[in-house]
Enzyme design. Structure first.
Site, PDB file in Angstrom:
ATOM      1  CB  SER A  98      -0.649   0.071   1.222  1.00  0.00           C
ATOM      2  OG  SER A  98      -0.086   0.120   2.296  1.00  0.00           O
ATOM      3  CG  ASP A 112      -3.889  -2.814  -1.643  1.00  0.00           C
ATOM      4  OD1 ASP A 112      -4.465  -2.890  -2.481  1.00  0.00           O
ATOM      5  OD2 ASP A 112      -3.857  -3.043  -0.317  1.00  0.00           O
ATOM      6  CG  HIS A 113      -6.370   0.561  -1.967  1.00  0.00           C
ATOM      7  ND1 HIS A 113      -7.769   0.573  -2.411  1.00  0.00           N
ATOM      8  CD2 HIS A 113      -6.556  -0.611  -1.341  1.00  0.00           C
ATOM      9  CE1 HIS A 113      -8.584  -0.311  -1.944  1.00  0.00           C
ATOM     10  NE2 HIS A 113      -7.885  -1.155  -1.325  1.00  0.00           N
ATOM     11  CG  HIS A 163     -10.126  -2.064   3.196  1.00  0.00           C
ATOM     12  ND1 HIS A 163     -10.242  -1.115   2.439  1.00  0.00           N
ATOM     13  CD2 HIS A 163      -9.426  -2.929   2.468  1.00  0.00           C
ATOM     14  CE1 HIS A 163      -9.874  -1.217   1.253  1.00  0.00           C
ATOM     15  NE2 HIS A 163      -9.545  -2.342   1.124  1.00  0.00           N
ATOM     16  CE  LYS A 165     -12.530  -8.225   6.707  1.00  0.00           C
ATOM     17  NZ  LYS A 165     -11.805  -7.092   6.023  1.00  0.00           N
ATOM     18  CB  SER A 168      -9.013 -10.399   6.727  1.00  0.00           C
ATOM     19  OG  SER A 168      -7.680 -10.106   5.971  1.00  0.00           O
ATOM     20  NE  ARG A 178      -2.382  -4.068   8.542  1.00  0.00           N
ATOM     21  CZ  ARG A 178      -2.719  -3.148   8.273  1.00  0.00           C
ATOM     22  NH1 ARG A 178      -3.621  -2.332   9.157  1.00  0.00           N
ATOM     23  NH2 ARG A 178      -2.395  -2.339   7.472  1.00  0.00           N
TER      24      ARG A 178
HETATM   25  P1  13P Z   1      -8.581  -6.770   4.862  1.00  0.00           P
HETATM   26  O1  13P Z   1      -8.343  -5.758   5.752  1.00  0.00           O
HETATM   27  O2  13P Z   1      -9.747  -7.695   4.876  1.00  0.00           O
HETATM   28  O3  13P Z   1      -7.417  -7.912   5.077  1.00  0.00           O
HETATM   29  O4  13P Z   1      -8.505  -6.394   3.204  1.00  0.00           O
HETATM   30  C1  13P Z   1      -7.343  -5.846   2.744  1.00  0.00           C
HETATM   31  C2  13P Z   1      -7.299  -5.243   1.214  1.00  0.00           C
HETATM   32  O5  13P Z   1      -8.325  -5.270   0.677  1.00  0.00           O
HETATM   33  C3  13P Z   1      -6.219  -4.686   0.948  1.00  0.00           C
HETATM   34  O6  13P Z   1      -6.553  -4.059  -0.302  1.00  0.00           O
HETATM   35  O1  G3H Z   2      -6.333  -1.464   1.544  1.00  0.00           O
HETATM   36  C1  G3H Z   2      -6.117  -1.678   2.946  1.00  0.00           C
HETATM   37  C2  G3H Z   2      -4.756  -2.273   3.280  1.00  0.00           C
HETATM   38  O2  G3H Z   2      -5.069  -3.171   4.219  1.00  0.00           O
HETATM   39  C3  G3H Z   2      -3.534  -1.617   3.487  1.00  0.00           C
HETATM   40  O3  G3H Z   2      -3.745  -0.804   4.749  1.00  0.00           O
HETATM   41  O4  G3H Z   2      -2.992   1.317   4.271  1.00  0.00           O
HETATM   42  O5  G3H Z   2      -2.657   0.545   6.523  1.00  0.00           O
HETATM   43  O6  G3H Z   2      -1.209  -0.313   4.677  1.00  0.00           O
HETATM   44  P1  G3H Z   2      -2.611   0.355   4.942  1.00  0.00           P
HETATM   45 ZN    ZN Z   3      -8.370  -3.122  -0.417  1.00  0.00          ZN
END
Ligand code: 13P
Ligand code: G3H
Ligand code: ZN
Length: 330
Positions: free
Chosen positions: A50, A83-84, A186, A190, A220, A266
């Site tokens: 991320s 990611d994102h 996330h 949830k 998760s 985590r």
């Molecule tokens: P979780 O928080 O469910 O593990 O999702 C992670 C995620 O979607 C990261 O992009």
């Molecule tokens: O999409 C979210 C992921 O769990 C990444 O989380 O931005 O805290 O690294 P983070």
């Molecule tokens: Zn995500």
């Protein structure tokens, strides 16, 4: 083999009808735990970072730790994914570092909070696709915003993906993979009860865009036993529910190919470290407690590779280089 374009890993998952875990990483122990699991079950793997991970590791460490994973596991297809990503700039940065895949999360504005319109999302996603494909880099987009739904009722800023819009979005932007909002969210908190996920969205999008691998974020499972270990050794997490493995397996059957998991890793690490210190109060060698955390990540990830069906698929195909992917897009 060098890092593999994520598109190939997901396209192969379509052919083999299985899902591939995309595991968030921030340090060496997470990467090693994931790679040990992948090696043991011979699974392709996506390691993803991320923006927070890039910041935490000062970027270069992620790049070189992924290179180490590749060097240590030449027989496994490994993709390194952003990611994102929140802007073209962030995606460019990841591409310059050697990431073989980027996500542009155009469902939210650059602040990663404010939802965008369909048109705004198309605009930014298209820009990233045009840029990334020149380098053979895969692009994941997102349509709809994540959040929880309980008893079928949406909450907060949830916007489930509209399948017609998704088909249009894929066509106009040229994304290689699309993240759908089907009711997951996330983090650890949830659901309060057994979740109701909008599985019909997956099958509808799959029917309209059968060649596009679909992505499930917030996947998760938040296993009760991990929460219990943390709380048994001094933690104070609330009891909560994640996405049951059976729901993920159902989603895979319907067309999900990339399953994002961060929180479970985590929780596993936190539980292992808390337990370790409770049982070894005199210990202060970081290799001991980080070693326990690495073992816990390995166990969680291995279980998911088996459950998602990616085990045994590492040798199914000859991995493409990023240069070959570049020619493919041309
Ligand atoms: P979780 O928080 O469910 O593990 O999702 C992670 C995620 O979607 C990261 O992009
Ligand atoms: O999409 C979210 C992921 O769990 C990444 O989380 O931005 O805290 O690294 P983070
Ligand atoms: Zn995500």
């Amino acid at each position: 083999m060098p890092l593999v374009p994520m598109k190939q890993i997901l396209d192969e998952a379509i052919k083999g009808n299985y899902g591939v875990g995309a595991f968030n990483v921030n340090n060496m122990e997470q990467i090693q735990g994931i790679m040990r699991a992948a090696k043991e079950v011979s699974s392709p793997v996506i390691i993803q970072a991320s923006r927070g991970a890039l910041k935490y590791t000062n970027m270069f460490y992620i790049k070189h730790m992924a290179a180490a994973a590749v060097e240590d596991n030449p027989e496994l297809p490994i993709a390194l994914h952003l990611d994102h990503g929140n802007s073209l700039e962030t995606c460019k940065q990841a591409i310059a570092l050697g990431f073989t895949s980027v996500m542009i999360d155009g469902s939210l504005k650059e602040d990663s909070k404010t939802p965008t319109t369909f048109e705004e999302n198309v605009e930014i996603t298209k820009m990233v696709v045009e840029y990334a494909h020149k380098f053979g880099v895969t692009v994941e987009g997102e349509l709809g915003t994540l959040g929880g739904i309980e008893d079928g009722v949406g909450s907060g800023k949830v916007k489930l993906t509209d399948p017609d819009e998704a088909a249009r979005f894929i066509k106009i932007t040229g994304v290689d993979a699309l993240a759908l909002a089907i009711g997951t969210s996330h983090g650890a908190y949830k659901f309060k009860a057994q979740p109701v996920l909008a599985m019909d969205i997956i099958s509808d999008v799959q029917a309209k865009a059968p060649n596009t691998p679909l992505v499930m974020h917030g996947s998760s499972s938040v296993p009760e036993e991990l929460i219990e270990i943390i709380n048994q050794y001094g933690g104070k997490l609330e009891h909560t529910m994640g996405v049951p493995i059976e729901s993920i397996q159902q989603a895979i059957k319907l067309g999900v190919r990339k399953i994002n998991v961060d929180t479970d890793g985590r929780l596993a690490m936190t539980g292992a470290i808390r337990k370790f210190f409770a049982e070894n109060p005199k210990e202060f060698d970081p290799r001991t407690f980080f070693g326990a955390a690495r073992q816990a990540v390995y166990e969680v990830v291995k279980g998911k590779m088996i459950a998602f069906g990616s085990l045994g698929h590492a040798g199914d195909y000859k991995p493409l280089t990023i240069k070959e992917a570049e020619r493919f897009y041309k």
